[in-house]
Design a protein around this motif. Structure first.
Motif, PDB file in Angstrom:
ATOM      1  N   LEU A  38       0.814  -1.207   0.000  1.00  0.00           N
ATOM      2  CA  LEU A  38       0.000   0.000   0.000  1.00  0.00           C
ATOM      3  C   LEU A  38       0.849   1.260   0.000  1.00  0.00           C
ATOM      4  N   LYS A  41      -2.014   6.693   2.514  1.00  0.00           N
ATOM      5  CA  LYS A  41      -3.137   7.525   2.107  1.00  0.00           C
ATOM      6  C   LYS A  41      -3.936   7.897   3.349  1.00  0.00           C
ATOM      7  N   ALA A  44      -7.879   6.834   4.928  1.00  0.00           N
ATOM      8  CA  ALA A  44      -8.431   5.647   4.277  1.00  0.00           C
ATOM      9  C   ALA A  44      -8.904   4.645   5.330  1.00  0.00           C
ATOM     10  N   ARG A 105      -9.291   0.805   1.616  1.00  0.00           N
ATOM     11  CA  ARG A 105      -7.902   0.763   1.161  1.00  0.00           C
ATOM     12  C   ARG A 105      -7.291  -0.603   1.439  1.00  0.00           C
ATOM     13  N   GLU A 133     -10.669   0.077  -2.953  1.00  0.00           N
ATOM     14  CA  GLU A 133     -10.306   1.221  -3.775  1.00  0.00           C
ATOM     15  C   GLU A 133      -9.332   0.763  -4.859  1.00  0.00           C
ATOM     16  N   GLY A 136      -6.118  -0.723  -3.817  1.00  0.00           N
ATOM     17  CA  GLY A 136      -6.344  -1.310  -2.502  1.00  0.00           C
ATOM     18  C   GLY A 136      -5.913  -2.762  -2.449  1.00  0.00           C
TER      19      GLY A 136
END
Length: 206
Positions: A38, A41, A44, A105, A133, A136
């Motif tokens: 990942l 973000k 999320a 996410r 997402e 994700g």
């Protein structure tokens, strides 16, 4: 096996998974590997499917800036989880019937999806991966067999259902969901326990 029987079984077994009595290393390395895919973000969300009452995965998810939501079919698991970490948004529901209210996410379904009846397993996985997402990541564990299988086991005491689509079926479902498999590992070999890390691909032209 009806979901109500799974719920009753885990209501009776819930305290086996309390933070002070369960192996704190179980699944942690695997989750850190999944989270490494990942990008950071802020704001999320993460979803823990079959979250149980153990909170060991919450810290690494929060380290990635994720707000946490959990769902479990066992009322006792949800009650204990709420006591252990009140900041988590929790739902007492059957994941097969529950509808996500947001995109996520990160999704984890560690040692939980395999209790879903075989006929309902693919639709559930498509729904969960569809709730990711773009970019994700989802981690889940499964039975690492070559073919679909479903059986009932009473090793823990109460009878519970175990099922798997088999590795070819899992990989086909991942592709059909618009995701790609980033990692597949027999992490408890020679036991037929595998975990998979999948990532949602951006929609073409979006």
């Amino acid at each position: 096996m009806p979901g109500s029987r799974i719920a009753q079984a885990y209501d009776a077994l819930a305290e086996r998974w309390l933070d002070h009595s369960f192996d704190p290393a179980n699944g942690m390395q695997q989750h850190r590997r999944a989270l490494s895919f990942l990008e950071q973000k802020p704001g999320a969300w993460a979803l823990n499917v079959g979250c149980g009452c153990n909170t060991r995965f919450n810290a690494p998810m929060r380290e990635r800036g994720l707000e946490i939501e959990g769902i479990d079919i066992s009322a006792q698991m949800v009650a204990l989880a709420r006591q252990a970490d009140p900041a988590v948004v929790l739902h007492h529901a059957d994941a097969c019937d529950w509808q996500p209210a947001r995109a996520y996410r990160f999704i984890t379904a560690w040692d939980s999806i395999w209790h879903v009846p075989l006929a309902a397993q693919r639709p559930l996985m498509l729904k969960l991966m569809g709730a990711l997402e773009d970019g994700g990541v989802m981690i889940f564990s499964a039975g690492g067999l070559d073919e679909p299988d479903e059986h009932v086991d009473a090793a823990m005491g109460p009878e519970v259902c175990y099922s798997t689509l088999g590795i070819p079926g899992l990989l086909a479902t991942i592709a059909d969901a618009g995701c790609v498999c980033r990692h597949l590992e027999y992490d408890q070999h020679p036991e037929q326990h595998v975990f998979l890390v999948v990532q949602r691909l951006p929609v073409a032209g979006a």
